[in-house]
Design a protein around this motif. Structure first.
Motif, PDB file in Angstrom:
ATOM      1  N   ASN A 250      68.913 -13.549  52.740  1.00  0.00           N
ATOM      2  CA  ASN A 250      69.414 -12.187  52.549  1.00  0.00           C
ATOM      3  C   ASN A 250      69.615 -11.881  51.065  1.00  0.00           C
ATOM      4  O   ASN A 250      69.349 -10.767  50.599  1.00  0.00           O
ATOM      5  CB  ASN A 250      70.730 -12.015  53.302  1.00  0.00           C
ATOM      6  CG  ASN A 250      71.238 -10.589  53.258  1.00  0.00           C
ATOM      7  OD1 ASN A 250      70.501  -9.643  53.504  1.00  0.00           O
ATOM      8  ND2 ASN A 250      72.512 -10.428  52.945  1.00  0.00           N
TER       9      ASN A 250
ATOM     10  N   LYS B  74      71.775 -16.496  55.020  1.00  0.00           N
ATOM     11  CA  LYS B  74      72.525 -15.838  53.946  1.00  0.00           C
ATOM     12  C   LYS B  74      71.770 -15.917  52.626  1.00  0.00           C
ATOM     13  O   LYS B  74      71.745 -14.958  51.850  1.00  0.00           O
ATOM     14  CB  LYS B  74      73.907 -16.476  53.806  1.00  0.00           C
ATOM     15  CG  LYS B  74      74.825 -16.204  55.003  1.00  0.00           C
ATOM     16  CD  LYS B  74      76.163 -16.909  54.858  1.00  0.00           C
ATOM     17  CE  LYS B  74      77.069 -16.637  56.054  1.00  0.00           C
ATOM     18  NZ  LYS B  74      78.368 -17.344  55.961  1.00  0.00           N
ATOM     19  N   GLN B  75      71.138 -17.068  52.350  1.00  0.00           N
ATOM     20  CA  GLN B  75      70.372 -17.200  51.115  1.00  0.00           C
ATOM     21  C   GLN B  75      69.127 -16.328  51.155  1.00  0.00           C
ATOM     22  O   GLN B  75      68.739 -15.731  50.143  1.00  0.00           O
ATOM     23  CB  GLN B  75      69.991 -18.662  50.886  1.00  0.00           C
ATOM     24  CG  GLN B  75      71.178 -19.549  50.556  1.00  0.00           C
ATOM     25  CD  GLN B  75      70.760 -20.855  49.922  1.00  0.00           C
ATOM     26  OE1 GLN B  75      69.699 -20.974  49.324  1.00  0.00           O
ATOM     27  NE2 GLN B  75      71.623 -21.857  50.036  1.00  0.00           N
TER      28      GLN B  75
ATOM     29  N   SER C 116      71.547 -15.559  61.903  1.00  0.00           N
ATOM     30  CA  SER C 116      72.125 -14.739  60.833  1.00  0.00           C
ATOM     31  C   SER C 116      73.389 -15.326  60.212  1.00  0.00           C
ATOM     32  O   SER C 116      73.746 -14.968  59.093  1.00  0.00           O
ATOM     33  CB  SER C 116      72.428 -13.334  61.359  1.00  0.00           C
ATOM     34  OG  SER C 116      73.334 -13.410  62.454  1.00  0.00           O
ATOM     35  N   ASP C 117      74.083 -16.202  60.944  1.00  0.00           N
ATOM     36  CA  ASP C 117      75.333 -16.742  60.421  1.00  0.00           C
ATOM     37  C   ASP C 117      75.151 -18.084  59.717  1.00  0.00           C
ATOM     38  O   ASP C 117      76.126 -18.733  59.348  1.00  0.00           O
ATOM     39  CB  ASP C 117      76.352 -16.894  61.554  1.00  0.00           C
ATOM     40  CG  ASP C 117      75.843 -17.803  62.669  1.00  0.00           C
ATOM     41  OD1 ASP C 117      74.625 -18.053  62.718  1.00  0.00           O
ATOM     42  OD2 ASP C 117      76.676 -18.248  63.491  1.00  0.00           O
TER      43      ASP C 117
END
Length: 344
Positions: A182, A179-180, A173-174
């Motif tokens: 998401n 992130k992209q 998740s980090d």
């Protein structure tokens, strides 16, 4: 108290100036069509007018938002229809593989067509509207999907990074990939009236993720995995591309069972998304009608607040002009016109 000629003259000039100012004010109102020309004329009306104009400007922006979102939804519905047609074609091809007379060569022809359909799905889900990718979530400037070719020459659907390389959808998740992803999963929203926002986009993940029926069955629930499973089964291999164990059931038998059900589930998911898009389009139309009605009401109130009654002002101007003319005629008789009049 003695009334002098200078007092009469002074009062006359003051009254005449007032009459002229009154005429000027009425004339200015008639030429501008507005009751006031500056806030100091009537602070209450000026404040009310500014408030109404502000609301009208906001309604104009809401109308623009609704129009853009409606066009986006219409394009999305058309694109989802194309995705549904592609899945329906895969469904037909899988049904045909259940024909006992099909040879390996015919299965390879089916596989080749499905590979082309997968490439077409990537292009369809990368549809661009108004400079933005429809299914890109909030990452609207980058294509959400791409394709790669595996070791067996089969086409795979993959998420794209911002640099165009495949994205790892299972990343932690980090990480940048997570992130992209998401951002791709998020929906776009817009304000359609004061304090009311509405999402209007469908993400690539919404299309690719579907509910498996029955939900407890160990089957793919991602269209990318399902399509990969299909082409591998057509090659006579397991869903993950491995060679089946000796004595195991033929992978091609899964084409008309597990794979066929998966395609039907994915098709139903697209139909559900189209239904949601249609419902949002109807809501946008209702919002547009409500916004138009509110704009009309605000325009009427604004007109009553700051516009003049032209008939009334015409009568007022005629009256002021009559008063001014009468004052001139009266003063001509009352005021001594020259020094000779005092010497007589």
């Amino acid at each position: 108290m003695r009334i002098t000629n200078s007092m009469i003259t002074s009062n006359f000039l003051s009254d005449m100036q007032n009459n002229l100012q009154n005429m000027q004010k009425i004339q200015q109102q008639m030429t501008s069509g507005k009751i006031i020309s500056k806030p100091s004329d009537n602070p209450f009306i000026a404040s009310r007018s500014m408030q109404l104009n502000s609301q009208l400007d906001a309604n104009t922006q809401y109308s623009s938002n609704i129009k853009d979102a409606s066009n986006w939804l219409d394009t999305t519905d058309t694109t989802l229809g194309q995705v549904g047609n592609a899945l329906q074609r895969i469904n037909e091809l899988l049904v045909s593989t259940g024909n006992p007379g099909y040879s390996n060569d015919e299965n390879q022809s089916v596989k080749d067509e499905i590979n082309q359909i997968i490439s077409g799905l990537s292009q369809t889900l990368n549809t661009n509207f108004d400079g933005k990718y429809l299914f890109g979530g909030t990452r609207v400037t980058v294509k959400p999907l791409g394709t790669t070719t595996d070791a067996n020459g089969n086409t795979q659907l993959v998420y794209n990074k911002s640099d165009g390389n495949p994205l790892n959808s299972n990343a932690a998740s980090d990480t940048v990939d997570a992130k992209q992803l998401n951002m791709i999963n998020k929906k776009l929203s817009t304000e359609i009236s004061q304090g009311v926002t509405m999402d209007y986009s469908v993400s690539a993940a919404d299309v690719l993720k579907y509910k498996s029926e029955p939900s407890t069955a160990a089957k793919p629930t991602d269209l990318r995995d399902l399509l990969q499973s299909i082409v591998n089964h057509l090659d006579g291999k397991n869903a993950d591309g491995s060679t089946p164990a000796s004595g195991a059931a033929s992978p091609t038998s899964l084409l008309v069972t597990t794979d066929l059900q998966g395609i039907q589930d994915a098709t139903n998911n697209v139909l559900r998304l189209r239904s949601e898009v249609g419902a949002k389009s109807n809501r946008m139309k209702d919002a547009a009608d409500s916004n138009d009605a509110q704009t009309q009401n605000l325009t009427t109130i604004l007109s009553k607040t700051e516009d003049i009654d032209i008939t009334q002002k015409t009568m007022e101007y005629a009256t002021a002009q009559t008063v001014y003319t009468a004052a001139l005629q009266t003063s001509a008789r009352v005021l001594q016109p020259s020094l000779l009049d005092y010497l007589r």
